[in-house]
Design an enzyme around this catalytic site. Structure first.
Site, PDB file in Angstrom:
ATOM      1  N   LYS A 113      -8.230   5.312 -12.692  1.00 27.15           N
ATOM      2  CA  LYS A 113      -8.150   6.765 -12.483  1.00 27.15           C
ATOM      3  C   LYS A 113      -8.902   7.504 -13.579  1.00 27.15           C
ATOM      4  O   LYS A 113      -9.508   8.546 -13.323  1.00 27.15           O
ATOM      5  CB  LYS A 113      -6.692   7.226 -12.444  1.00 27.15           C
ATOM      6  CG  LYS A 113      -5.965   6.822 -11.186  1.00 27.15           C
ATOM      7  CD  LYS A 113      -4.606   7.510 -11.117  1.00 27.15           C
ATOM      8  CE  LYS A 113      -3.802   7.031  -9.923  1.00 27.15           C
ATOM      9  NZ  LYS A 113      -2.433   7.560  -9.901  1.00 27.15           N
ATOM     10  N   LYS A 200      -8.497  -0.812  -1.860  1.00 28.61           N
ATOM     11  CA  LYS A 200      -7.238  -0.527  -1.155  1.00 28.61           C
ATOM     12  C   LYS A 200      -7.268   0.856  -0.507  1.00 28.61           C
ATOM     13  O   LYS A 200      -7.968   1.759  -0.986  1.00 28.61           O
ATOM     14  CB  LYS A 200      -6.060  -0.714  -2.107  1.00 28.61           C
ATOM     15  CG  LYS A 200      -5.765   0.445  -2.938  1.00 28.61           C
ATOM     16  CD  LYS A 200      -4.503   0.383  -3.742  1.00 28.61           C
ATOM     17  CE  LYS A 200      -4.509   1.689  -4.511  1.00 28.61           C
ATOM     18  NZ  LYS A 200      -3.465   2.042  -5.327  1.00 28.61           N
ATOM     19  N   LYS A 203      -4.856   7.494  -1.196  1.00 28.80           N
ATOM     20  CA  LYS A 203      -4.846   8.933  -0.928  1.00 28.80           C
ATOM     21  C   LYS A 203      -6.029   9.613  -1.587  1.00 28.80           C
ATOM     22  O   LYS A 203      -6.479  10.675  -1.160  1.00 28.80           O
ATOM     23  CB  LYS A 203      -3.586   9.573  -1.509  1.00 28.80           C
ATOM     24  CG  LYS A 203      -2.303   9.174  -0.867  1.00 28.80           C
ATOM     25  CD  LYS A 203      -1.171  10.008  -1.481  1.00 28.80           C
ATOM     26  CE  LYS A 203       0.161   9.319  -1.345  1.00 28.80           C
ATOM     27  NZ  LYS A 203       0.789   8.953  -2.623  1.00 28.80           N
TER      28      LYS A 203
HETATM   29  P1  TYM Z   1       1.960   6.203  -4.702  1.00 24.37           P
HETATM   30  O1  TYM Z   1       2.323   7.513  -4.150  1.00 24.37           O
HETATM   31  O2  TYM Z   1       0.569   5.981  -5.166  1.00 24.37           O
HETATM   32  O3  TYM Z   1       2.305   5.037  -3.672  1.00 24.37           O
HETATM   33  C1  TYM Z   1       3.552   4.999  -3.040  1.00 24.37           C
HETATM   34  C2  TYM Z   1       3.887   3.591  -2.581  1.00 24.37           C
HETATM   35  O4  TYM Z   1       2.903   3.128  -1.648  1.00 24.37           O
HETATM   36  C3  TYM Z   1       2.388   1.883  -2.058  1.00 24.37           C
HETATM   37  N1  TYM Z   1       0.968   1.816  -1.665  1.00 24.37           N
HETATM   38  C4  TYM Z   1       0.447   0.837  -0.937  1.00 24.37           C
HETATM   39  N2  TYM Z   1       0.986  -0.273  -0.401  1.00 24.37           N
HETATM   40  C5  TYM Z   1       0.171  -1.075   0.311  1.00 24.37           C
HETATM   41  N3  TYM Z   1      -1.154  -0.825   0.521  1.00 24.37           N
HETATM   42  C6  TYM Z   1      -1.737   0.267  -0.011  1.00 24.37           C
HETATM   43  N4  TYM Z   1      -3.022   0.529   0.216  1.00 24.37           N
HETATM   44  C7  TYM Z   1      -0.924   1.172  -0.763  1.00 24.37           C
HETATM   45  N5  TYM Z   1      -1.172   2.332  -1.416  1.00 24.37           N
HETATM   46  C8  TYM Z   1       0.007   2.717  -1.964  1.00 24.37           C
HETATM   47  C9  TYM Z   1       2.546   1.870  -3.567  1.00 24.37           C
HETATM   48  O5  TYM Z   1       2.575   0.557  -4.076  1.00 24.37           O
HETATM   49  C10 TYM Z   1       3.873   2.570  -3.730  1.00 24.37           C
HETATM   50  O6  TYM Z   1       4.951   1.676  -3.543  1.00 24.37           O
HETATM   51  N6  TYM Z   1       3.595   4.968  -9.124  1.00 24.37           N
HETATM   52  C11 TYM Z   1       4.156   5.022  -7.764  1.00 24.37           C
HETATM   53  C12 TYM Z   1       5.127   6.140  -7.600  1.00 24.37           C
HETATM   54  C13 TYM Z   1       6.340   6.014  -8.439  1.00 24.37           C
HETATM   55  C14 TYM Z   1       7.368   5.054  -8.317  1.00 24.37           C
HETATM   56  C15 TYM Z   1       8.330   5.370  -9.311  1.00 24.37           C
HETATM   57  C16 TYM Z   1       7.542   3.969  -7.477  1.00 24.37           C
HETATM   58  C17 TYM Z   1       6.708   6.835  -9.474  1.00 24.37           C
HETATM   59  N7  TYM Z   1       7.883   6.458  -9.978  1.00 24.37           N
HETATM   60  C18 TYM Z   1       9.477   4.591  -9.478  1.00 24.37           C
HETATM   61  C19 TYM Z   1       8.714   3.192  -7.652  1.00 24.37           C
HETATM   62  C20 TYM Z   1       9.658   3.520  -8.631  1.00 24.37           C
HETATM   63  C21 TYM Z   1       2.999   5.092  -6.780  1.00 24.37           C
HETATM   64  O7  TYM Z   1       2.134   4.316  -6.765  1.00 24.37           O
HETATM   65  O8  TYM Z   1       2.984   6.036  -5.888  1.00 24.37           O
END
Ligand code: TYM
Length: 337
Positions: A113, A200, A203
């Site tokens: 990022k 991957k 968003k």
């Molecule tokens: P975020 O919003 O980027 O992603 C949310 C969840 O979606 C999963 N994910 C995917 N899984 C499979 N293939 C993909 N292409 C893909 N893109 C995203 C992510 O692994 C995630 O589970 N840092 C976290 C948010 C967070 C969080 C937490 C999660 C903040 N605090 C505490 C668990 C516990 C995140 O990546 O969000």
């Protein structure tokens, strides 16, 4: 006996996509049956990259509504906005002060990022995984269901809990913080971009055609799948390193159609892309239809999501507040009189 605790969250940045659903939210739904589940919309994480204040509140509400539309039941799960529970920011600070800088500097997501942000990298972006550790540790979570990309962040949360808090500030037989386990299911853990099978689905990809959003209408889903990158070979197979797009799209076919990998591979072994793509689009449309219908109903119920978040905040604050107090006391702070 108390049910094992689960915590997870998604950032309310832009639209949620198939990766978020298949890699994370879909797996949360079953956990509600026999776990004590907490799901937050991680809005504080959403501002670690430049954001538009005019959109944040609506995106937060929409993300919570999507949790519900995907099958999260606010009667059984605690659904809340991260920023509504101030203990997240407070524990993050306490953890910041014991976390070595080089632990966060080596996070892959930070590096990726940061490259995109150029000169504009905030301290918050570097601190992102420490805030995530606070999210998890506040709830004494046993399990954290996430996609593969979050594995490193979970290891960091475990290391902070164990090496930097428990071993320094608590007796061995009475740890201060629960050391959480990741729950990463193989299927769906890494959904790849439609325009590049080696990166991957994300968003933040500027190309809208690279992902299917959960609220995309059927025509758009068909269009995106029709334009998805392919290769010149007939027949789809798993695990050919030269054919990442075939692997990804066949994986989606299996997951969205509720077929085993073996069954999906057999169905598509001799199929040309021209036959496969409309079939996959139909599976995606059908898989998303119930979720989209439920979302529209929720959208029409004015005030309902805010009410769910309010109720979630109360329960989350009670649990998080108790953990924060425990940590404050162990670190030696003067109690509030
Ligand atoms: P975020 O919003 O980027 O992603 C949310 C969840 O979606 C999963 N994910 C995917 N899984 C499979 N293939 C993909 N292409 C893909 N893109 C995203 C992510 O692994 C995630 O589970 N840092 C976290 C948010 C967070 C969080 C937490 C999660 C903040 N605090 C505490 C668990 C516990 C995140 O990546 O969000």
């Amino acid at each position: 006996m108390a049910r094992p605790r689960v915590l997870s969250g998604v950032q309310p940045t832009g639209a949620l996509h198939l990766g978020n659903w298949l890699g994370a939210i879909r797996n949360w739904v079953e956990l509600q049956d026999d776990h004590d589940t907490f799901f937050c919309v991680v809005d504080l994480h959403a501002i670690t990259v430049p954001h538009d204040p005019a959109l944040l509140a609506a995106d937060t509400r929409r993300t919570a509504a999507l949790y519900l539309a995907c099958g999260i039941d606010p009667g059984r799960s605690t659904v809340f906005a991260q920023s509504h529970v101030s203990a997240h920011s407070e524990l993050c600070w306490l953890l910041n002060c014991v976390t070595p800088l080089n632990w966060v500097e080596r996070m892959i997501q930070f590096k990726e990022k940061a490259i995109k942000q150029g000169d504009n990298v905030s301290v918050g972006l570097l601190d992102y995984p420490v805030l995530m550790a606070a999210d998890i540790l506040l709830y004494d979570a046993d399990l954290v269901p996430v996609g593969e990309d979050q594995k490193q962040h979970l290891e960091l949360a475990r290391d902070i809990a164990q090496q930097r808090i428990n071993s320094r500030f608590a007796p061995e037989d009475a740890p201060l913080l629960k050391v959480p386990e990741p729950l990463i299911l193989k299927a769906g853990a890494r959904v790849m971009s439609l325009t590049d099978g080696r990166s991957k689905m994300s968003k933040s990809d500027p190309n809208e055609g690279s992902r299917i959003n959960l609220l995309d209408p059927p025509e758009l889903i068909l269009k995106k799948i029709k334009r998805a990158k392919t290769d010149p070979t007939i027949g789809l197979v798993f695990d050919d390193p030269e054919r990442p797009e075939a692997d990804n799209l066949l994986g989606l076919y299996a997951l969205l159609g509720g077929r085993s990998r073996g069954q999906a591979a057999a169905d598509c072994a001799a199929m040309g892309w021209g036959t496969f793509k409309p079939l996959l689009a139909e599976l995606a449309v059908e898989a998303l239809r119930p979720l989209q219908e439920r979302y529209r109903e929720l959208e029409a119920e004015e005030g309902y999501i805010d009410q769910v978040l309010r109720q979630g905040r109360e329960r989350a604050s009670a649990v998080a507040g108790a953990t924060l107090e425990r940590v404050r006391a162990a670190l030696g702070f003067l109690p509030v009189a």
